[in-house]
Write an enzyme that holds these catalytic residues in place. Structure first.
Site, PDB file in Angstrom:
ATOM      1  N   CYS A 123       0.938  -0.806  -0.032  1.00  0.00           N
ATOM      2  CA  CYS A 123       0.038  -0.001  -0.062  1.00  0.00           C
ATOM      3  C   CYS A 123       0.944   1.676   0.086  1.00  0.00           C
ATOM      4  O   CYS A 123       2.414   1.092   0.490  1.00  0.00           O
ATOM      5  CB  CYS A 123      -0.637  -0.021   1.489  1.00  0.00           C
ATOM      6  SG  CYS A 123      -2.341   1.107   1.921  1.00  0.00           S
ATOM      7  N   HIS A 165      -2.535  -3.543   4.644  1.00  0.00           N
ATOM      8  CA  HIS A 165      -1.804  -3.821   6.452  1.00  0.00           C
ATOM      9  C   HIS A 165      -3.695  -3.260   7.365  1.00  0.00           C
ATOM     10  O   HIS A 165      -4.597  -3.129   6.224  1.00  0.00           O
ATOM     11  CB  HIS A 165      -0.920  -2.172   6.296  1.00  0.00           C
ATOM     12  CG  HIS A 165      -1.714  -1.110   5.735  1.00  0.00           C
ATOM     13  ND1 HIS A 165      -2.599  -0.036   6.486  1.00  0.00           N
ATOM     14  CD2 HIS A 165      -1.765  -0.947   5.041  1.00  0.00           C
ATOM     15  CE1 HIS A 165      -2.321   0.617   6.034  1.00  0.00           C
ATOM     16  NE2 HIS A 165      -2.417   0.513   4.779  1.00  0.00           N
ATOM     17  N   CYS A 191      -6.224  -0.023   7.427  1.00  0.00           N
ATOM     18  CA  CYS A 191      -6.174   0.553   5.810  1.00  0.00           C
ATOM     19  C   CYS A 191      -7.534   1.480   4.921  1.00  0.00           C
ATOM     20  O   CYS A 191      -8.009   1.350   4.827  1.00  0.00           O
ATOM     21  CB  CYS A 191      -6.281  -0.698   4.657  1.00  0.00           C
ATOM     22  SG  CYS A 191      -5.392   0.060   2.873  1.00  0.00           S
ATOM     23  N   ARG A 243       3.062   4.894   5.931  1.00  0.00           N
ATOM     24  CA  ARG A 243       3.220   4.362   7.356  1.00  0.00           C
ATOM     25  C   ARG A 243       3.645   2.249   6.780  1.00  0.00           C
ATOM     26  O   ARG A 243       4.263   1.656   7.837  1.00  0.00           O
ATOM     27  CB  ARG A 243       2.093   4.506   9.033  1.00  0.00           C
ATOM     28  CG  ARG A 243       1.753   5.450   9.145  1.00  0.00           C
ATOM     29  CD  ARG A 243       0.218   5.614   9.635  1.00  0.00           C
ATOM     30  NE  ARG A 243      -0.665   4.888   8.751  1.00  0.00           N
ATOM     31  CZ  ARG A 243      -2.301   4.622   9.240  1.00  0.00           C
ATOM     32  NH1 ARG A 243      -2.437   4.998  10.602  1.00  0.00           N
ATOM     33  NH2 ARG A 243      -2.731   4.561   7.799  1.00  0.00           N
ATOM     34  N   ASP A 267       0.634   3.753   1.919  1.00  0.00           N
ATOM     35  CA  ASP A 267       0.583   4.557   3.390  1.00  0.00           C
ATOM     36  C   ASP A 267       1.373   4.484   3.190  1.00  0.00           C
ATOM     37  O   ASP A 267       2.787   4.019   3.494  1.00  0.00           O
ATOM     38  CB  ASP A 267      -0.136   3.613   3.548  1.00  0.00           C
ATOM     39  CG  ASP A 267      -0.584   4.118   5.260  1.00  0.00           C
ATOM     40  OD1 ASP A 267       0.223   5.006   5.851  1.00  0.00           O
ATOM     41  OD2 ASP A 267      -1.829   4.122   5.586  1.00  0.00           O
TER      42      ASP A 267
HETATM   43 CO    CO Z   1      -3.568   1.321   3.259  1.00  0.00          CO
END
Ligand code: CO
Length: 201
Positions: free
Chosen positions: A42, A98, A101, A46, A44
């Site tokens: 992803c 994750h 999400c 993080r 993302d």
């Molecule tokens: Co995500």
């Protein structure tokens, strides 16, 4: 450019630090890359691939998009898979989702007024539709999101398996495994979803 001063100074400090330990590091790495892993994760912020699995530059080939989706017509993702498998000859493709999400969360909120992203989220909504009874039976919204995060990874592993590049590799005896894993934002740990495959089923 002054807005990026911090980044440039961090970069210089990092490169100097690496060269202090290993003076030829960058020169050596510039000549070739031979990663064993393709990571599909992803976007993302993080969930940074190299950091999570503690691998240095050169060790993992990376593709990231919102909610780690592998779409049969996404030339970007398919080209990455093709290059990783046919040219770099990676041993493993890892689809990493994750928990929590945002893309999966948004997919559970069935709106159509958010612009382009709503089209992308359709892919996750397709996964939800296929597993709706299971997901809806869960008690909390968090449980629903997290289960759909897992189911989404498994669905994307299935999509990787069906990618012609991957099937061709298996048909010619190339060693290649596809795995599905999921990352916990709250504890930093990866969990294996045990859906690994190493050949055509
Ligand atoms: Co995500």
């Amino acid at each position: 450019m002054s807005d990026l001063d911090d980044l440039f100074s961090k970069n210089r400090a990092w490169a100097n630090g690496v060269r202090t330990v290993d003076p030829d590091y960058f020169l050596r790495l510039s000549k070739q890359q031979a990663p064993k892993y393709l990571w599909i994760g992803c976007s993302d912020s993080r969930v940074p691939a190299n950091q999570i699995i503690d691998l240095p530059p050169g060790e993992v080939f990376v593709h990231r998009n919102i909610a780690n989706v592998v779409v049969h017509t996404d030339l970007n993702c398919l080209s990455v898979i093709h290059y990783a498998v046919a040219v770099l000859q990676v041993d493993h493709i890892i689809v990493c989702g994750h928990y929590g999400c945002g893309g999966v969360m948004a997919a559970l909120d069935d709106r159509f007024d958010r612009g382009l992203i709503d089209n992308w989220l359709r892919h996750i909504q397709d996964v939800y539709r296929q597993h709706r009874d299971e997901v809806d039976a869960l008690d909390t919204d968090q449980d629903k999101v997290n289960r759909l995060c897992e189911l989404n990874v498994m669905a994307q592993v299935a999509n990787v398996r069906k990618a012609p590049t991957v099937r061709r590799a298996w048909a010619t005896g190339q060693s290649l495994s596809v795995h599905g894993v999921i990352y916990g934002l709250e504890d930093g740990l990866l969990k294996n979803l045990d859906v690994s495959v190493s050949g055509e089923a």
